[in-house]
Design a protein around this motif. Structure first.
Motif, PDB file in Angstrom:
ATOM      1  N   ALA A  55       0.838  -1.391   0.089  1.00  0.00           N
ATOM      2  CA  ALA A  55      -0.180   0.113   0.120  1.00  0.00           C
ATOM      3  C   ALA A  55       0.994   1.508  -0.080  1.00  0.00           C
ATOM      4  N   ILE A  56       0.358   2.464  -0.627  1.00  0.00           N
ATOM      5  CA  ILE A  56       0.841   3.711  -0.379  1.00  0.00           C
ATOM      6  C   ILE A  56       0.403   4.223   1.092  1.00  0.00           C
ATOM      7  N   ARG A  57       1.480   4.553   1.871  1.00  0.00           N
ATOM      8  CA  ARG A  57       1.274   4.866   3.152  1.00  0.00           C
ATOM      9  C   ARG A  57       1.737   6.406   3.617  1.00  0.00           C
ATOM     10  N   ALA A  58       2.324   7.113   2.596  1.00  0.00           N
ATOM     11  CA  ALA A  58       2.573   8.477   2.718  1.00  0.00           C
ATOM     12  C   ALA A  58       3.145   9.335   1.543  1.00  0.00           C
ATOM     13  N   VAL A  59       3.167  10.375   1.710  1.00  0.00           N
ATOM     14  CA  VAL A  59       3.453  11.261   0.398  1.00  0.00           C
ATOM     15  C   VAL A  59       4.436  12.399   1.249  1.00  0.00           C
ATOM     16  N   MET A  91       7.746  14.192   5.477  1.00  0.00           N
ATOM     17  CA  MET A  91       6.662  13.250   5.261  1.00  0.00           C
ATOM     18  C   MET A  91       5.162  13.392   5.459  1.00  0.00           C
ATOM     19  N   TYR A  92       4.116  13.031   5.183  1.00  0.00           N
ATOM     20  CA  TYR A  92       2.925  12.984   5.418  1.00  0.00           C
ATOM     21  C   TYR A  92       2.441  11.792   5.231  1.00  0.00           C
ATOM     22  N   GLU A  93       2.058  11.030   6.418  1.00  0.00           N
ATOM     23  CA  GLU A  93       1.584   9.791   6.304  1.00  0.00           C
ATOM     24  C   GLU A  93      -0.067   9.692   6.205  1.00  0.00           C
ATOM     25  N   LEU A  94      -0.550   8.631   5.413  1.00  0.00           N
ATOM     26  CA  LEU A  94      -1.950   8.819   5.026  1.00  0.00           C
ATOM     27  C   LEU A  94      -2.803   8.225   6.116  1.00  0.00           C
ATOM     28  N   ALA A  95      -3.908   8.797   6.347  1.00  0.00           N
ATOM     29  CA  ALA A  95      -4.739   8.323   7.455  1.00  0.00           C
ATOM     30  C   ALA A  95      -5.388   7.033   7.147  1.00  0.00           C
TER      31      ALA A  95
END
Length: 421
Positions: A55-59, A91-95
């Motif tokens: 999964a993509i977990r952060a941008v 880094m911004y972790e996705l909720a």
């Protein structure tokens, strides 16, 4: 500004906690791989998609370029060599992580996207470039899950910023750059970490550190606006403002002198509490101007072409109709003296409009002291497949226009315009 995809199955937690990416230069057997070397291509403001455990977990956004660094203690020590590249990121972790299979199969089976296999699974490897169109579609599909501050801010940074101050300054050599107050500046050369800049008061030029311009570019990318005053960007702040205002998508304000990204111009300004409002042009958008003309240009073309209908490009060596060839100046005309411009037998060469003229003008290729064409390191990920192939074809060819008489003109180009990387 470039988009990237990073695979972090074993390193995600450590790199998330440390707010960095790290890749080795070699493995335990001494081998290196392109997906590691790409770390050296990331620039401040680039956007990175973080993929781990299906999964993509952060941008994130890169806050600087990658630098040489030993392997951080938090990473496994049994897989890689000690020396590598380290890239700092915000880094911004996705909720809600974006699962691989949530991405449409046609986006994952696209052969252009190297982070995927043709079967739609994720390739093994660390860092991959992401096509702009692919990212735009991805951002549209998952806009409710992606961090607004990353997508909005990164998308407004001019592409020229990613190449760094030295490349930007070299591309502006010979152009008249107007300060916010309207005074002309001209870059004469870039050498030894400094740009030599001529003004009406100093026609011979004064040195401006490239590092000062880089600092201003970093502020512009990070804050969206920068006040061009000595205490913020260095003692040649007016010139630095002239360089920044030449970037596409910027707007200016003169009290205090400020350059801002138009799409982010309501943001607070670095070095000031004010905000910048774009100025809407008033009055007629077309007007008559008095132009100067290159009086020697026709004579130069006649010297190089004569009455021929076909001629060869001095760089690629291909024969073609003369209307596909330009009479190119070996040393940039705006920098050349009148005596050099009148040196018709030596100052010019024929370069084709099919790529060679632009590659030479923009510094992707040059000519060494033996008359051999030298080039930047061709990289399909950075330059695109077509350009990379053309660069490879030109490397090592003999420049047919080279001679002892024009060697100094080629040397000027190599020192001042050639990108080297």
């Amino acid at each position: 500004m470039t988009y990237w995809w990073v695979n972090q199955s074993q390193s995600y937690v450590a790199e998330r906690e440390g707010r960095f990416l790290w890749a080795p230069k070699r493995n335990k057997t001494g081998r290196t791989f392109p997906h590691w070397h790409r770390m050296s291509m990331v620039r401040r403001g680039d956007v990175v998609i973080h993929y781990a455990n299906l999964a993509i977990r952060a941008v994130s956004r890169a806050t600087s370029h990658a630098s040489d660094a030993p392997r951080p203690d938090a990473l496994p020590d049994d897989l890689w060599e000690q020396h590598g590249w380290k890239l700092p990121v915000d880094m911004y972790e996705l909720a809600t992580p974006i699962r691989r299979d949530d991405i449409p199969i046609d986006m994952r089976a696209d052969k252009v996207q190297k982070m995927f296999t043709t079967a739609g699974t994720v390739n093994q490897g660390y860092l991959y470039p992401v096509d702009v169109d692919w990212f735009n579609r991805f951002a549209q599909l998952f806009r409710t899950q992606l961090p607004e501050q990353v997508l909005t801010e990164a998308s407004t940074v001019p592409a020229e910023v990613a190449n760094g101050a030295e490349v930007l300054l070299r591309s502006l050599i010979g152009q008249e750059l107007r300060t916010i107050s309207g005074r002309p500046n001209t870059i004469l050369k870039v050498e030894g970490g400094n740009a030599l800049v001529a003004t009406n008061r100093s026609t011979e030029g004064q040195s401006v550190p490239v590092a000062d311009v880089q600092r201003a570019l970093d502020l512009l990318a990070d804050k969206g606006a920068v006040t061009c005053q000595p205490e913020v960007v260095g003692y040649r702040s007016a010139f630095i403002g002239a360089v920044l205002s030449n970037l596409p998508g910027t707007v200016t304000s003169d009290n205090p002198p400020t350059i801002a990204l138009a799409a982010r111009s309501a943001a607070p300004v670095a070095g000031s509490s004010a905000a910048v409002v774009p100025r809407t042009p008033q009055g007629d958008l077309d007007k008559e101007v008095i132009k100067t003309t290159r009086t020697e240009q026709l004579a130069l073309r006649r010297t190089l072409v004569g009455n021929a209908k076909l001629a060869r490009c001095a760089l690629c060596g291909e024969e073609m109709p003369v209307d596909l060839l330009v009479a190119a100046h070996i040393k940039q005309r705006s920098i050349a003296s009148d005596d050099e411009r009148r040196d018709l037998l030596n100052i010019g060469m024929l370069a084709c409009k099919l790529g060679c003229d632009d590659l030479y003008e923009l510094g992707y290729i040059s000519v060494d002291d033996s008359g051999t064409i030298i080039t930047v390191e061709a990289d399909p990920d950075r330059h695109g497949k077509h350009l990379a192939a053309l660069i490879d074809q030109l490397r090592g060819k003999r420049c047919s226009a080279f001679s002892e008489a024009n060697q100094e003109y080629y040397r000027w180009h190599r020192v001042n315009k050639f990108r080297h990387t």
